[in-house]
Design an enzyme around this catalytic site. Structure first.
Site, short mmCIF file in Angstrom:
data_model
loop_
_atom_site.label_atom_id
_atom_site.label_comp_id
_atom_site.label_asym_id
_atom_site.label_seq_id
_atom_site.Cartn_x
_atom_site.Cartn_y
_atom_site.Cartn_z
N ASP A 1 -7.03 -1.17 -4.58
CA ASP A 1 -8.03 -0.80 -3.58
C ASP A 1 -8.91 0.34 -4.09
OD1 ASP A 1 -6.80 -2.59 -1.79
OD2 ASP A 1 -5.56 -1.02 -0.90
N ASP B 1 0.87 -1.19 0.00
CA ASP B 1 0.00 0.00 0.00
C ASP B 1 0.89 1.22 0.00
OD1 ASP B 1 -2.45 -1.40 0.08
OD2 ASP B 1 -2.39 -1.56 2.25
#
Length: 172
Positions: free
Chosen positions: A144, A122
């Protein structure tokens, strides 16, 4: 069949963009550090790894439990969604593109779960100004973002389809 296959170009594009950006982050920003900041600390590009799912849920589970719950189960769900996608002729074009965007995002994160022992990479970190008690929104990635945006658009399109169907029935 062509109208069902073309939206998978979005899934492929999401997978490629997701994996290219994650590779760039891994190669250029040391783990758990900020690589770039924009607008002060409004937007930061950082390198973190998430062994869990959304909001790091399940990160403390055993490696085997995470492998089953966060790789195998999502693969089965994606296969089920794709099967429904091809069997259903009632999805409109927008809904097909959204479903493929969600599939692409799901596959992008599954790739990380299978091939990156440190977890899903991330890197987008956004200041959230204390809204919902969060100073910063949980760090996320391209996959995401695509899942969330396509999911929201898909839900809205389903509601609009139902509303339009009800209005058409009431006019008859």
């Amino acid at each position: 069949m062509k109208k069902k296959l073309i939206p998978f170009s979005l899934a492929l594009a999401v997978i490629l963009l997701d994996q290219i950006t994650k590779l760039w982050i891994v190669k250029n920003i040391p783990p758990f550090s900020v690589g770039y900041s924009f607008g002060g600390d409004l937007l930061r590009i950082i390198h973190v790894a998430n062994k869990g799912v959304a909001f790091s849920l399940g990160a403390s589970l055993s490696q085997n439990a995470r492998a089953i719950l966060f790789s195998l189960v999502p693969l089965v769900v994606i296969a089920f969604v794709v099967a429904i996608y091809f069997r259903n002729d009632e999805f409109n074009s927008l809904q097909r593109w959204c479903i493929c965007g969600i599939v692409g995002g799901g596959v992008g994160n599954i790739i990380d779960r299978i091939f990156r022992p440190q977890g899903v990479v991330d890197f987008v970190d956004v200041k959230f100004f204390g809204i919902f008690g969060l100073e910063r929104w949980p760090t996320f990635n391209v996959a995401d973002a695509c899942i969330v945006v396509c999911g929201i658009i898909l839900i809205i399109s389903f509601f609009l389809t139902i509303k339009n169907s009800e209005e058409a029935k009431s006019k008859k």
